[in-house]
Design an enzyme around this catalytic site. Structure first.
Site, mmCIF file in Angstrom:
data_model
loop_
_atom_site.group_PDB
_atom_site.id
_atom_site.type_symbol
_atom_site.label_atom_id
_atom_site.label_comp_id
_atom_site.label_asym_id
_atom_site.label_seq_id
_atom_site.Cartn_x
_atom_site.Cartn_y
_atom_site.Cartn_z
ATOM 1 C CD GLU A 319 -3.037 -1.172 2.662
ATOM 2 O OE1 GLU A 319 -3.696 -1.891 2.208
ATOM 3 O OE2 GLU A 319 -2.713 -0.121 3.530
ATOM 4 C CG ASN A 334 -2.596 -4.714 3.577
ATOM 5 O OD1 ASN A 334 -2.096 -4.737 5.011
ATOM 6 N ND2 ASN A 334 -3.448 -4.070 3.126
ATOM 7 N NE ARG A 336 -5.361 -8.739 5.532
ATOM 8 C CZ ARG A 336 -5.814 -8.006 4.575
ATOM 9 N NH1 ARG A 336 -5.929 -7.615 3.379
ATOM 10 N NH2 ARG A 336 -5.585 -6.682 5.066
ATOM 11 C CG PHE A 392 -20.113 8.884 5.384
ATOM 12 C CD1 PHE A 392 -19.921 9.804 4.708
ATOM 13 C CD2 PHE A 392 -18.724 9.935 6.367
ATOM 14 C CE1 PHE A 392 -20.370 11.047 3.784
ATOM 15 C CE2 PHE A 392 -18.786 11.229 5.768
ATOM 16 C CZ PHE A 392 -19.271 11.783 4.981
#
Lengths: 689, 531
Positions: A319, A334, A336, A392
């Site tokens: 990321e 991450n 996974r 939201f």
């Protein structure tokens, strides 16, 4: 309401067209953009895989297993015993009661299940045990393959400080900041000044926005240090903090990597995940409108460098935060399969789960970097059981009394693990499905998404389709002008649903009137009664006058179908009738948002003006639970004075704690809940005097 | 006589005749105009101010546009005491509007009491008008809808008014079971007047503006010294939740009338007509997958019977009768493939009872509904999940034995098509009661989750294995043996064990076959239901 007039030229043929009900059986993963890789049957992998997960991701993994001829084992909690992933699997083992800590995180029970079923490998999905080094170790000890990276990669990337150090060493751009643990507030201030404000103070072990503070000066830094360390200690049992430069208004763009155990690694292009709320992604797309080929390549290559630096194998995601000048900084990796992996599959044609299984068996990657294409555009909307009108999205629960995925449309893929009749419970993630649309161009994918959202039938739980549809049709989103602050910037006062203009208001009213008239005329079609006089006919074409403007509405009127595919003044629109009653109250979902419309005949409208307004109950003295959940704490007792804004109790739902406060200054009259109790939405918690 | 004289005389006579003719016509017009404004504009305004429509407005909204055919517009009261004979006390049509019209093209007779004329009080003439349309309704076979808004008896008329009530009561009783009768209470209805709605098949009320009681708050205060408001004593809430006198309450006049129109669509016109069939857009063979998982695994856990009903019937359109009273049983009208059916279901999701036991109130509620369906050729579909009759002194002292017998009686006596689905528990005597095979159920299904037994496993084991050890083991054995549909299925007490998702499809198919069902009970003057 508008006066309506029914066109007198009529035929009855339309009613011969009966409503074909969609059979919502099992989890459907349909996409016309099918994976290009075809599994070769000669390449043997595993005979049996246990999927240590639930819901859509378990179904997703099983789908590929079925394709590859691999037997599947599902694990489930007792409340999930009739869940879709259990039905889909060849075998299923109950691993404990509903709470995740006792079932899906219960390593002992899952290890027992592996032994009992003889599964040779485990796919952990995402969440739960997917990044748990302990679990990976235990599997290794028993000779069971973990379909994911090796333990050392999980460990290296699992800690924010360590991962940043490794990234830096691998020549990956990192956010300027201090590479160690910050010990005191004064040290924090000094480091902050070196880096330059604004800075972000965050927990080393953190995630999900917990233990995170932004500081713009020395004072805020001291304060932030104190709060973050407290929060980190209570949330993660680890009060180590780090400080780094705060990137204002960034985009969140991530690179999918795929590596094997032979030192080969590929980058599978990016995913744009900037549309978030409370650090959770809502809408993702691949590719990003923002990256040019040079930046894409630079990011991809750095991601691969990082993967190689930790001897990464399997699928993983690096990321990055990207600022407005296309500078990108490593955020985290991450280790996974990501929730949003389908959009990468759509544009590259690779089946990531299949690749993970191959890699876990020890096979080399089938592709070279130059084989990885960007074909078309894919968009993913996360459809959640939550109320988008409350910050939201606050979780909602319930039983899916009606559920129909828009799979009648082409180039739509729906990854889900639920079906009509499923319960969305307080125990698990409230995601209903991932709705993915694909197109040759972004515009095409977006148009399909609009259509797919309109055709998605979900009843029984509150869902976020109104918000999703507003996002994907917003001019800023369409132009690609987005950042992680998109939602708060576009809706500073919170999300209020679709706002009607003159034209859409006219369309909505005309549709409601046409629906009402259709139902009224149908009431006259009683068979086996001879005494019927003026029998009205209908051929689906109705002209309505709204405020002097003429609107023509036509469609195949089916009063049993939840979907109303209409042509309104030549524009095709799919509306949904959520409810209608004898008093002319019609609830219509139109452009994603549900609108209440009242249709009355001229006479009834005239008489209705004599009817008194009924005063609704005064709710300022009553505190009701805004969502279903568990009462964590009650801070008041009867007789206590409370000030406006004072915390009254805390409700936890889907691992989120919500503090409920008094809306006025008053004395507590009675308390109707106690800690540990589960409460439903709208349940009375506390009464004030 | 000269010829000229004769001519003159004749023309004078003609002129006189013409004059009198014109004056009659004028009088007719004048009367008609007067009739249309009832008690006058001032009183109409007062009625509107109270949030109520006038008698004529109500009729207009209830019936199809321009379908109302009025009768007895010229009828006036005949009282000559207390100055009533004076012209200013005469109102053409008196205090009620009567006639016939159509609702969605189907014939109906209607009377609407006019509160603007003597507070809608009932005179001999008023009663006579109502009786006339009731007689006609019986003759042609069409329902009667009464819109009640009356202060009570016309006191000036004394016994004539009482006689009027009795005339109406008699017709209510004679029409009972012949044509459907619906009462909509849209204002006060007190004293003897309440017995007309009570005799009709359905009583609906308007919230906040309608009251039903035998004696008002003042009399209550003087007799029992209780302080009670009109609303508490006989408002819509009281009668739909506590007393069970009313079957539904609506927000205001407009909603009430629109809902009665909707309700009317379900009813046959008379006992000679079959249940109506409306054009249906819902597939008769639609599978309802959500039903396969609706009954929870834990046999003590609740689920909502309304979820089952709403997903099975056409277009989720279920008109519930008495939704707020005796909630442990659900009754109401729906359609299957367009055909009206009556639905009866035990409701496990009741907070007060925890379980869907039958008690006094639910037995009476169910029994009355079943008898209406049977009287008017409406097939009955029963969903069973009943752990038995509710135990306790309150129930025994209240006469659960004779009240429970009503439901048993109603199901046994019914000769309309009867389809029963056992969704979960069918224990003890309550199993027999709930439209079992033994009470001439035509088609009886069990879902795989059905348990047909004398009682729950725990209780049974305590009796069978009294004093013995290994109770837990014995309980497990009992569950294994009886907590499933097989004991009933092997004996033919259920016709089939079906996948819940196929329930709609099967019911629709069965109803088609049963449409020609003919069953006649032995001749009797009338039966003797345990009242």
């Amino acid at each position: 309401m508008a006066a309506h007039r029914v066109s007198p030229s009529l035929n009855r043929l339309l009613f011969a067209v009966k409503y074909a009900s969609f059979q919502s059986g099992g989890c459907a993963v349909h996409c016309n953009a099918q994976y290009s890789t075809v599994h070769s049957p000669s390449e043997k992998t595993f005979d049996k895989i246990l999927i240590a997960n639930r819901g859509e991701i378990a179904c997703r993994v099983m789908k590929t297993c079925h394709k590859m001829g691999i037997q599947t084992v599902a694990v489930h909690s007792d409340v999930d015993s009739s869940a879709v992933h259990v039905k889909m699997a060849d075998e299923a083992v109950c691993v404990g009661p509903a709470p995740t800590s006792k079932s899906y995180l219960n390593m002992d029970a899952i290890m027992d299940a592996i032994r009992a079923t003889g599964a040779q490998a485990v796919h952990p999905g995402y969440g739960f045990l997917s990044e748990n080094k302990e679990f990976a170790k235990r599997l290794a000890a028993e000779g069971v393959a973990f379909i994911g990276p090796d333990t050392h990669a999980i460990m290296a990337m699992g800690d924010k400080i360590e991962s940043k150090l490794i990234a830096k060493a691998a020549n990956v751009n990192t956010i300027p900041g201090y590479d160690g643990v910050v010990k005191t507030a004064e040290e924090a201030v000094k480091i902050a000044q070196d880096i330059g404000y604004p800075v972000m103070i965050k927990a080393s072990a953190g995630g999900g926005g917990k233990g995170m503070r932004i500081a713009w000066n020395a004072e805020e830094t001291r304060e932030g240090f104190r709060f973050s360390s407290q929060e980190a200690a209570s949330s993660f049992g680890d009060d180590r903090l780090l400080i780094e430069k705060f990137i204002d208004n960034p985009r969140h763009i991530e690179i999918q990597v795929l590596a094997d155990k032979h030192g080969n690694a590929l980058w599978l292009n990016e995913r744009e995940c900037s549309i978030q709320r409370r650090n959770q992604k809502v809408v993702e797309e691949a590719p990003s409108t923002f990256l040019d080929p040079v930046t894409r390549r630079a990011m991809g290559e750095q991601a691969v460098q990082l993967a190689k630096a930790v001897q990464y194998s399997s699928a993983g995601t690096v990321e990055f935060l990207v600022d407005s000048k296309k500078n990108f900084y490593f955020l985290e990796m991450n280790t996974r399969l990501q929730v949003e992996h389908p959009i990468t599959e759509c544009i590259t044609g690779l089946d990531l789960v299949e690749q993970m299984i191959r890699v876990a068996k020890g096979y080399q990657l089938q592709h070279k970097q130059e084989d990885i294409p960007i074909n078309g555009w894919a968009i993913e909307s996360r459809v959640y059981a939550e109320d988008p009108y409350k910050s939201f999205g606050l979780p909602s629960i319930g039983r899916l009394s009606k559920y129909q995925e828009p799979l009648n449309l082409s180039n739509v893929r729906v990854d889900s693990g639920i079906q009509e009749g499923s319960d969305i419970s307080i125990y698990y993630d409230p995601m209903i499905s991932k709705l993915v649309t694909y197109g040759a161009t972004r515009a095409e994918a977006l148009a399909r998404m609009e259509d797919a959202l309109d055709n998605y039938v979900i009843r029984g739980v509150t869902h976020n389709i109104p918000l999703l549809r507003e996002i994907i049709t917003h001019p800023r989103f369409i132009s690609g002008d987005i950042s992680t602050n998109f939602l708060p910037e576009v809706y500073p006062d919170g999300f209020k649903g679709h706002q009607l203009d003159l034209d859409t208001r006219r369309e909505l009213l005309a549709s409601a009137a046409a629906l009402y008239i259709t139902a009224q005329l149908r009431s006259q079609k009683v068979l086996a009664i001879a005494a019927i006089t003026a029998m009205a006919h209908l051929h689906g074409y109705i002209r309505v006058e709204v405020d002097g403007g003429k609107v023509e509405v036509s469609g195949q009127w089916n009063l049993a179908s939840p979907l109303l595919p209409l042509t309104i003044n030549g524009t095709h629109r799919t509306l949904q009738c959520l409810s209608r009653d004898a008093s002319g109250r019609i609830l219509l979902q139109y452009l994603g948002t549900s609108f209440k419309v009242r249709v009355l005949s001229k006479l009834a409208a005239e008489f209705n003006s004599y009817m008194p307004e009924k005063v609704p109950e005064d709710t300022s003295s009553i505190l009701r639970s805004p969502m279903p959940g568990t009462v964590v704490a009650v801070s008041v007792k009867p007789g206590d004075p409370v000030a406006e804004g004072q915390e009254i109790c805390v409700i936890e739902a889907m691992k989120m704690q919500n503090s409920l406060t008094a809306v006025k200054q008053a004395k507590v009259k009675s308390v109707h809940c106690k800690p540990g109790e589960t409460v439903g939405e709208g349940d009375l918690l506390v009464e004030l005097e | 006589y000269s010829i000229s004289y004769r001519v003159r005389a004749a023309s004078a006579k003609l002129a006189k005749q013409r004059e009198s003719h014109l004056s009659v016509k004028e009088r007719i017009d004048k009367k008609r105009t007067a009739a249309l404004v009832g008690g006058g504009q001032k009183r109409i305004d007062a009625q509107h101010k109270k949030g109520k429509l006038t008698a004529r407005e109500r009729v207009e909204l209830l019936l199809d546009p321009e379908s109302f055919v009025e009768s007895d517009m010229f009828v006036e009261h005949r009282c000559s005491d207390f100055g009533m004979e004076q012209d200013r006390n005469k109102f053409p049509g008196d205090s009620v509007v009567t006639g016939r019209g159509r609702i969605n093209g189907r014939l109906v007779y209607v009377f609407s009491q006019d509160f603007t004329v003597f507070g809608g009080s009932l005179s001999g003439a008023h009663a006579q008008k109502i009786c006339k349309i009731m007689d006609q309704a019986m003759t042609v076979g069409a329902p009667v809808i009464g819109l009640n808004d009356s202060g009570g008896a016309r006191i000036q008329e004394g016994v004539e008014s009482l006689a009027g009530y009795a005339d109406i009561f008699l017709r209510n009783v004679m029409a009972s079971g012949v044509v459907p009768q619906i009462s909509l209470i849209m204002g006060p209805c007190a004293g003897g007047a309440v017995y007309s709605p009570a005799l009709t098949d359905f009583t609906f009320m308007v919230k906040d503006t309608s009251y039903l009681f035998i004696t008002g708050p003042d009399v209550v205060k003087s007799v029992t010294n209780e302080d009670v408001t009109q609303e508490e004593l006989g408002g819509a809430k009281t009668h739909t939740t506590v007393s069970g006198v009313a079957h539904h309450a609506f927000e205001n006049d407009v909603e009430a009338l629109l809902n009665v129109r909707e309700f009317f669509n379900f009813l046959p016109l008379s006992n000679q007509d079959p249940a109506p069939m409306r054009e249906c857009h819902d597939c008769s063979d639609r599978l309802v997958h959500s039903l396969d998982t609706i009954v929870p695994f834990e046999t003590t856990k609740a689920y909502d019977m309304l979820d089952i009903i709403q997903t099975i019937v056409d277009e989720s359109d279920f008109f519930e009768i008495m939704p707020s009273y005796a909630k442990n049983i659900v009754v109401g009208f729906a359609r299957m493939n367009g055909r009206t059916v009556g639905i009866v279901g035990n409701q496990p999701k009741v907070k007060v009872y925890i379980i869907s036991c039958l008690d006094i109130n639910s037995s009476v509620k169910g029994a009355r509904f079943v008898r209406f369906c049977d009287a008017f050729n409406i097939p009955i579909i029963t969903f069973v999940d009943v752990p038995g009759f509710l135990p306790g002194t309150a129930q025994e002292y209240g006469g659960i034995i004779r009240h429970g017998a009503k439901l048993l009686y109603a199901f046994a006596e019914a000769t309309v098509p009867k389809i029963t689905i056992i969704t979960r528990k069918a224990y003890g005597g309550a199993y027999d009661v709930m439209s079992s095979k033994h009470l001439r159920g035509d088609v009886n299904y069990a879902w795989p989750t059905a348990e047909v037994a004398v009682m729950g496993a725990k209780g049974a084991v305590q009796i069978i294995f009294r004093g013995k050890e290994n109770q837990a083991e014995a309980e497990a054995e009992y569950v294994e043996k009886f907590a499933n549909p097989f004991p009933a299925a092997v004996r033919g007490f259920v016709d089939d064990i079906i996948e819940p998702s196929t329930t709609r499809k099967r019911i629709c198919r069965d109803l088609e076959v049963l449409a020609s069902k003919k069953q006649i009970n032995p001749w009797k003057k009338h039966a003797n239901i345990p009242l």
